[in-house]
Design a protein around this motif. Sequence first.
Motif, short mmCIF file in Angstrom:
data_model
loop_
_atom_site.label_atom_id
_atom_site.label_comp_id
_atom_site.label_asym_id
_atom_site.label_seq_id
_atom_site.Cartn_x
_atom_site.Cartn_y
_atom_site.Cartn_z
N TYR A 95 0.87 -1.23 -0.10
CA TYR A 95 -0.07 -0.02 0.02
C TYR A 95 0.83 1.38 -0.10
O TYR A 95 0.47 2.26 -0.60
N ARG A 96 2.07 1.35 0.71
CA ARG A 96 2.84 2.42 0.76
C ARG A 96 3.84 2.66 -0.60
O ARG A 96 4.00 3.62 -0.88
N ASP A 97 4.47 1.73 -1.03
CA ASP A 97 5.36 1.74 -2.30
C ASP A 97 4.90 0.33 -3.07
O ASP A 97 4.64 -0.78 -2.65
N ALA A 98 5.36 0.24 -4.33
CA ALA A 98 5.58 -0.84 -5.00
C ALA A 98 6.56 -0.78 -6.22
O ALA A 98 6.98 0.23 -6.60
N GLU A 124 17.17 2.34 -3.14
CA GLU A 124 17.72 1.42 -3.93
C GLU A 124 17.01 1.31 -5.32
O GLU A 124 17.75 1.07 -6.07
N GLY A 125 15.96 2.05 -5.48
CA GLY A 125 15.59 2.41 -6.85
C GLY A 125 14.36 0.97 -7.25
O GLY A 125 14.45 0.16 -6.66
N GLY A 126 13.65 1.56 -8.21
CA GLY A 126 12.61 0.42 -8.82
C GLY A 126 11.36 0.58 -8.15
O GLY A 126 10.53 -0.24 -8.77
N TYR A 127 11.54 1.20 -6.96
CA TYR A 127 10.04 1.16 -6.29
C TYR A 127 9.57 2.73 -5.92
O TYR A 127 10.46 3.43 -5.99
N PHE A 128 8.27 2.72 -6.38
CA PHE A 128 7.77 4.26 -5.99
C PHE A 128 6.57 4.17 -5.19
O PHE A 128 5.85 3.39 -5.00
N LEU A 129 6.42 5.47 -4.55
CA LEU A 129 5.37 5.68 -3.54
C LEU A 129 3.92 5.35 -4.28
O LEU A 129 3.63 5.78 -5.34
N LEU A 130 3.05 4.89 -3.41
CA LEU A 130 1.40 4.91 -3.56
C LEU A 130 0.68 5.99 -2.89
O LEU A 130 1.18 6.11 -1.88
N ASP A 131 -0.35 6.51 -3.61
CA ASP A 131 -1.11 7.59 -2.78
C ASP A 131 -2.22 6.91 -2.06
O ASP A 131 -3.47 6.97 -2.50
N PHE A 132 -1.95 6.25 -0.94
CA PHE A 132 -3.01 5.60 -0.03
C PHE A 132 -3.83 6.66 0.72
O PHE A 132 -4.76 6.40 1.42
N ALA A 133 -3.72 8.10 0.41
CA ALA A 133 -4.72 9.05 0.82
C ALA A 133 -5.65 9.13 -0.14
O ALA A 133 -6.61 9.58 0.25
N GLY A 156 -4.07 -13.69 7.70
CA GLY A 156 -4.29 -12.24 7.81
C GLY A 156 -3.22 -11.62 6.90
O GLY A 156 -2.83 -12.19 6.13
N VAL A 157 -3.19 -10.12 7.11
CA VAL A 157 -2.44 -9.53 6.43
C VAL A 157 -1.45 -8.60 7.12
O VAL A 157 -1.78 -8.45 8.22
N MET A 158 -0.24 -8.29 6.45
CA MET A 158 0.72 -7.48 7.02
C MET A 158 0.83 -6.19 6.06
O MET A 158 0.71 -6.26 5.03
N LEU A 159 0.91 -5.08 6.97
CA LEU A 159 0.93 -3.81 6.20
C LEU A 159 2.19 -3.17 6.88
O LEU A 159 2.66 -2.70 8.08
N ASP A 160 3.22 -2.88 5.82
CA ASP A 160 4.59 -2.31 6.09
C ASP A 160 4.37 -0.83 6.42
O ASP A 160 3.53 -0.31 6.08
#
Length: 377
Positions: A95-98, A124-133, A156-160
């Motif tokens: 949810y935060r980046d991908a 490290e690069g290759g991952y970008f923030l997601l707009d969970f707002a 269940g699920v894990m949220l980083d």
Amino acid sequence: MSEKPLQRRIADRGFPSVFQAWNPADEPAGVGADAMLARHDLIFHSPEFFGLRWSKQPTGLAEGFTPESVLAAQKRRAALLFRNPNTVLIAEIRYRDAHTSYLPEDHPWWKRGKDGKRVPGWEEGGYFLLDFASPAFRQQVATQAKAAVASGAVDGVMLDWWDDDDDHLALARAVREAIGPGALILANANDRQTPRTAPLVNGFFMECYRSQTPADWRRIATTLEWAQKNLRQPRINCVESWWHKSRDDRQLMRLVSTLTLCLSDGYCLFSDPNSLPKPDHLHRWYDFWNKSLGKPLERGTPLGMAERGHPLGWYRDFDRGRVVCVLPDAKPFEIQLDVPHKSAATGKVSKTHTVPPGDGDLLLVEGRINPSSGAIT
């Protein structure tokens, strides 16, 4: 054989109890990957690790998993629970980046800077923030969390990258509503307390990257005590610290293990630091974790108090012995016992044991301790 209900699996496990954060422990000679995996009482990883495959590409747009992968993941779950009937399995939902492949480059769910470009998520690069707002994206995260739990492959699920602001609260509410009251939410709050989202979250993944000073360990202890009292039940707090010099920093391994045992009914891990140029959270399996304490008989008790009012350490009695944890700013503690106990740290058998500062020990007896009389039976 049918699996045990989730709460029984959490309650039935013995201690120490170790978890796996994404990446595995080294495999000793003669021990296979699945056997090593099953030594862990809680495992969190991507849905793909458990055998699930998203039903749509790019995966950020998927709302479920392919039917054949659900069947494969259910079989993998059954095999793991056959090896360890008390294992808890948790899927990370991003949810935060991908990774850049998670969504089309021009999709509105990417978080963008003033220049309109996607914001990098990691150095490290290759991952970008997601707009969970975005309410729409939060609902998509909740939909994916629901699909993971509904697959029957995970508990269940894990949220980083967890925090306690308005957007995280809205996300936690959406995920909890989607997965229902009985599934688990594990959130990576590091060593921070999150009172607003506490009623929605079952446990912290305490990725304790700050563990160099006595103040760091006091903060870790304070947050763990808080989480054990305030998070949603059943609680699944997971405490990880990293080595400072090498994997042979055994006193640090014992410190995080015994701190977790004294202040919670949670899970511990001692692993490689993220700064190394290899996958994060790789670890060795230590013989210290093979000791069988049984179940706790009481809550942890402070060994003494510092001038500023914080405990210098704790002890906690279990069916088969006593756990002792001494914080780095304390003096060596001498432990007096009524009957001889064997130190898991030194191998010494005695009624008297000394635990150095910044260390911990498991003092074990043969048989069980009667909680009323203190006799060994």
